[in-house]
Every structure is written in C-alpha cells, then in structure tokens.
Design a protein around this motif. Sequence first.
Motif, PDB file in Angstrom:
ATOM      1  N   ASN A 152       1.172   1.482  -5.183  1.00 33.57           N
ATOM      2  CA  ASN A 152       0.639   2.655  -5.883  1.00 33.57           C
ATOM      3  C   ASN A 152       1.827   3.542  -6.252  1.00 33.57           C
ATOM      4  O   ASN A 152       1.789   4.746  -6.098  1.00 33.57           O
TER       5      ASN A 152
ATOM      6  N   SER B 243       4.279   5.609  -8.425  1.00 32.04           N
ATOM      7  CA  SER B 243       4.015   6.401  -9.630  1.00 32.04           C
ATOM      8  C   SER B 243       5.298   7.075 -10.111  1.00 32.04           C
ATOM      9  O   SER B 243       6.348   6.963  -9.496  1.00 32.04           O
TER      10      SER B 243
ATOM     11  N   ASN C 242       0.825  -1.225   0.000  1.00 32.88           N
ATOM     12  CA  ASN C 242       0.000   0.000   0.000  1.00 32.88           C
ATOM     13  C   ASN C 242       0.856   1.271   0.000  1.00 32.88           C
ATOM     14  O   ASN C 242       0.468   2.275   0.591  1.00 32.88           O
TER      15      ASN C 242
ATOM     16  N   SER D 203       2.584   4.571  -1.692  1.00 37.44           N
ATOM     17  CA  SER D 203       2.424   5.545  -2.779  1.00 37.44           C
ATOM     18  C   SER D 203       3.667   6.408  -2.849  1.00 37.44           C
ATOM     19  O   SER D 203       4.302   6.661  -1.828  1.00 37.44           O
TER      20      SER D 203
ATOM     21  N   ARG E 255       1.507   2.332 -10.712  1.00 39.72           N
ATOM     22  CA  ARG E 255       1.042   3.397 -11.601  1.00 39.72           C
ATOM     23  C   ARG E 255       2.233   4.078 -12.263  1.00 39.72           C
ATOM     24  O   ARG E 255       2.250   5.286 -12.458  1.00 39.72           O
TER      25      ARG E 255
HETATM   26  C1  LIG Z   1      -2.016   6.720  -5.052  1.00 36.72           C
HETATM   27  O1  LIG Z   1      -1.101   7.784  -5.106  1.00 36.72           O
HETATM   28  C2  LIG Z   1      -1.689   9.040  -5.412  1.00 36.72           C
HETATM   29  C3  LIG Z   1      -0.571  10.061  -5.453  1.00 36.72           C
HETATM   30  O2  LIG Z   1       0.460   9.656  -6.282  1.00 36.72           O
HETATM   31  C4  LIG Z   1      -2.718   9.410  -4.377  1.00 36.72           C
HETATM   32  O3  LIG Z   1      -3.354  10.611  -4.768  1.00 36.72           O
HETATM   33  C5  LIG Z   1      -3.737   8.307  -4.256  1.00 36.72           C
HETATM   34  O4  LIG Z   1      -4.610   8.599  -3.185  1.00 36.72           O
HETATM   35  C6  LIG Z   1      -3.048   6.987  -3.976  1.00 36.72           C
HETATM   36  N1  LIG Z   1      -4.029   5.924  -3.943  1.00 36.72           N
HETATM   37  C7  LIG Z   1      -4.056   5.022  -2.972  1.00 36.72           C
HETATM   38  C8  LIG Z   1      -5.097   3.969  -3.100  1.00 36.72           C
HETATM   39  O5  LIG Z   1      -3.275   5.003  -2.039  1.00 36.72           O
END
Ligand SMILES: *[C@@H]1O[C@H](CO)[C@@H](O)[C@H](O)[C@H]1NC(C)=O
Length: 228
Positions: free
Chosen positions: A104, A106, A80, A82, A128
């Motif tokens: 997640n 990116s 989980n 990001s 992503r």
């Molecule tokens: C995934 O990352 C983006 C920012 O890069 C964020 O806005 C989004 O909430 C994240 N999604 C999750 C499911 O953590």
Amino acid sequence: MELGDMKMGSFLLLAILAFGLVLNVSANAEVDVLYAWKTNLTDPNNVLQSWDATLVNPCTWFHVSCKSDSVTRIELGVANLSGPLIPQLGQLSNLMYLELFDNNISGAIPIELGNLTKLVSLDLFLNRLSGPIPGSLGNLQRLRYLRLNNNSLSGSIPKSLTTIATLQVLDLSSNHLTGDIPINGSFAFFTPMSFRNNPGLKPQKFPPPPVPMFQIAPTPSAEGPSSP
Ligand SMILES: *[C@@H]1O[C@H](CO)[C@@H](O)[C@H](O)[C@H]1NC(C)=O
Ligand SMILES: *[C@@H]1O[C@H](CO)[C@@H](O)[C@H](O)[C@H]1NC(C)=O
Ligand SMILES: *[C@@H]1O[C@H](CO)[C@@H](O)[C@H](O)[C@H]1NC(C)=O
Ligand SMILES: *[C@@H]1O[C@H](CO)[C@@H](O)[C@H](O)[C@H]1NC(C)=O
Ligand SMILES: *[C@@H]1O[C@H](CO)[C@@H](O)[C@H](O)[C@H]1NC(C)=O
Ligand SMILES: *[C@@H]1O[C@H](CO)[C@@H](O)[C@H](O)[C@H]1NC(C)=O
C-alpha cells in the motif's frame, strides 16, 4: 576483550547506543537510510521488526540481502506496508533488486531512484503510487525488469526509458499515464500488453503516421529522392 573490560565495554556500548538513538547517528549509512524509511512506514504485520538501527550493517535484517556488507536486495513484496518511498533510498548504491510489489505504498517515485545504477529489477506494481514516472529511471542502464503496473501513475512515459538496452520486461499497465507510447530503442520489443488500461495513452502506431499532404515543409515521399 579482558573480562574486567566487559563492564566498561557494556557501559560504553549502552552510552553509544543511547547517544546514537538520540542523535539518530549510526555507523552505517545504509542502516540510516533503511531505518529512516522504516520510521515512515506503517507495518501492521511487523515484517520490519528485525530492522534494528543499532546494528553495524543491515545485512542480518530480514528481507534485506547483502554482498560484501552492502545491500543488494530488498524483498518486501506482499508485506502489507503503507507509507511513502523516501529519496534516501537512492543512496543504496549497490542495490540490484527492489521488490515492493503488492503493498500500500503511496506518494511519488523519488527521482533519486535514478541513482541506483546497479538495479536489475524495480518491482513497484500493485501499490498506490502517484505522480510521474521519473525520467531519471533512464539512468538505470542494467535494468531488466520494470514493473510499475496497477498504481496511479500519471504524466507521460519518459523517453529516457527507451535507452535501457537491457530491459526485458516492462509493465506500465493500469495507471493514468497519458501521451504517446515510445516505439524506438528497447520499446520496439514491447507489445500493447505493457501499456494496457491507461485510458489517456495514445495507441502505438507502427510505422508512424504519414505526414499530411498540406504540410508546408517538403517531405521525401512528396518531393521524390531527397538530397544527401
Ligand atoms: C493504505 O495507506 C493509507 C495511508 O496512506 C491508509 O489510510 C490505509 O488505511 C492503508 N490501507 C491499508 C489496507 O493498509
Ligand atoms: C518521514 O519521517 C520523518 C521523520 O519521522 C518526517 O520528518 C518526514 O516528513 C517523513 N517523510 C515522508 C515522506 O513522509
Ligand atoms: C493488513 O493490515 C491491515 C491493518 O492496516 C489489517 O487490517 C489487515 O488484516 C492486514 N492484511 C493482511 C493480509 O495481513
Ligand atoms: C541522486 O539523484 C539526484 C536527483 O536525480 C541528484 O541530484 C543527486 O546528485 C544524486 N546523488 C548522488 C549521490 O548521486
Ligand atoms: C490491475 O488493475 C486492473 C485494472 O483495474 C485489474 O483488472 C487487474 O486485476 C489488476 N491486477 C491485479 C493483479 O490485481
Ligand atoms: C527514442 O526517441 C526519443 C525522441 O523521441 C529520444 O529522446 C530517445 O533517445 C530515443 N531512444 C533511442 C534508444 O534512440
């Protein structure tokens, strides 16, 4: 250490820690790299809680494994997380396994990951990630697993990847890749499964299509036996 030195020792340690936190100095380059990356990540499940910048090396941190006090594995699949990959990850010179699937993550794949020449497995699938697959990944001449599927990668498949003779598992499916699919080198073994669901990729053709008749340059089939 003498008991009397303990207080002095703790004081010094605290001073060094405070100094280190302020200046972001640490004794270990791999700690610096991984801690810098941690500060770029959002970690709602606190899986990186043990990643403490004040330790002498990252080898006691969860999700990190070492050999001879140097990082060989990062295992953070389905965590989980990001945020981006950072170029400094290319400095983990003994890294063999980079497992970051199903997060997640990116941004782009840093070209510096091509410096991880001991890498055996690069698993970035189900994130992503965007931008191109760096041609520098062709430097990873020990790579056996390259799974980048289910991202938003674009551009063409670098020809350099065909030179990785060790490559056993390749999955580039479900991205936005374009252009031709290489068929030579290690790519001779991969089926359309490795490339599916990239609408801009041209289908593989075995063998390559014949040269059109009207082409001016002579071809062996049109001109008979060619000179040596
Ligand atoms: C995934 O990352 C983006 C920012 O890069 C964020 O806005 C989004 O909430 C994240 N999604 C999750 C499911 O953590
Ligand atoms: C990572 O974090 C540092 C410091 O917090 C910041 O300067 C840098 O821009 C970030 N990098 C990325 C790729 O987000
Ligand atoms: C992942 O993090 C988001 C917050 O960014 C949270 O809402 C979600 O429940 C988390 N998912 C899991 C499987 O822990
Ligand atoms: C790492 O890779 C980059 C880009 O591919 C290169 O410019 C740099 O010199 C490399 N660094 C090391 C230490 O090999
Ligand atoms: C990868 O993406 C494809 C196409 O969107 C989807 O069908 C597939 O279920 C995804 N794979 C996983 C494991 O989610
Ligand atoms: C495959 O062909 C490309 C040119 O299309 C070349 O750059 C690459 O080195 C070749 N790979 C091997 C393993 O010969």
